[in-house]
Enzyme design. Structure first.
Site, PDB file in Angstrom:
ATOM      1  CE1 TYR A   1      39.908  16.516  -5.788  1.00  0.00           C
ATOM      2  CE2 TYR A   1      40.439  14.259  -6.424  1.00  0.00           C
ATOM      3  CZ  TYR A   1      40.525  15.303  -5.522  1.00  0.00           C
ATOM      4  OH  TYR A   1      41.234  15.135  -4.353  1.00  0.00           O
TER       5      TYR A   1
ATOM      6  CB  SER B   1      44.353  13.229  -5.443  1.00  0.00           C
ATOM      7  OG  SER B   1      43.729  11.961  -5.353  1.00  0.00           O
TER       8      SER B   1
END
Length: 271
Positions: A155, A142
């Site tokens: 995350y 990401s």
């Protein structure tokens, strides 16, 4: 892609996972799909079998459970004999800050987003080395690893480490003909991008998406299909000399300093 290849996709029922499964199926590849959502997985398998003639197998399970990793790889090789492409796409996260995140949530996030990809990659690479066959591992990262928002600490840590792991695995397995690459999407139109709420519980996802898109030179988020197309290309012979790197797919968001609403205030005739 070669039509006789087998592709293992984790997190197969999510936006990017589903689009990736469809793209590889359209290319004629056999598929092994895994996800924790049994009903959605069964529906995806039925859809792909109806549209394509090749082998489509569902192996549901929870990547948060370490015992499932060995079971998944063992069953995949028992049924297919190979994994030519592994797509580590599964993800899990909560929306909270480092001030409040409990250690249990931190550890679960890292287990699903980092440790599972690491040891699934290890298991696939070990078996493909024994078969003396090349393979490709694609890790879905990401752009938030480089542009954090302060609201998903575990995350963010996992995705940053996943980028480093991609390079490490490429160095480790390259001489065995195993390429390891990553994709780093920006905002993608999926359910995972629409679960943001304010302190009162009201959905603020649209406001956040508008704010992000204001800084994207292309002016929009990506579709899951655009990310899937990049994954398929990286796994193909067309990318045969690419390994150890992560492709950023964010519409130009990462290098842009200011939003276009600000640019238009400064230069109304130019932006």
């Amino acid at each position: 892609m070669n039509r006789d290849q087998v592709v293992l996709v984790t997190g197969a029922t999510g936006g990017i996972g589903r689009a990736t499964a469809r793209a590889f199926a359209s290319a004629g590849c056999g598929l092994v799909l895994t996800d924790i959502d049994l009903s959605q997985l069964a529906a995806l398998e039925e859809e792909l079998k109806a549209d394509h003639n090749q082998q489509i197998i569902s192996l549901p399970g929870d990547l948060g459970e370490t015992g499932f990793w060995k079971e998944l790889i063992a069953n995949t090789f028992a049924k297919c004999g190979t994994v030519d492409v592994l797509v580590n796409n599964a993800a899990w996260r909560t929306i909270e800050t480092m001030r409040t995140i409990p250690v249990e949530t931190w550890e679960k996030t890292l287990r699903i987003c980092l440790t599972a990809p690491a040891f699934l990659s290890q298991a696939v690479a070990m078996r493909m080395e024994a078969l003396k066959r090349p393979a490709v591992i694609v890790n879905v990262s990401s752009m938030m690893a480089d542009r954090p928002a302060g609201t998903s600490p575990a995350y963010i840590a996992a995705k940053g480490a996943l980028d480093s792991l991609t390079s490490e695995l490429a160095v480790t397995y390259g001489r065995s003909g195993i390429r390891v690459v990553g994709v780093s999407p920006g905002y993608v139109e999926t359910a995972l991008s629409r679960d943001y709420r304010d302190a009162d519980g009201d959905d603020v996802s649209a406001r956040l998406i508008d704010a992000v898109n204001d800084s994207v030179p292309l002016g929009r988020g990506a579709s899951p299909e655009e990310i899937a197309a990049a994954i398929c290309w990286l796994a193909s012979e067309g990318a045969s000399y690419i390994t150890g790197t992560t492709l950023v797919i964010d519409g130009g968001f990462k290098p842009n300093f200011s939003g276009y609403s600000i640019k238009r205030n400064q230069f109304p005739d130019q932006f």
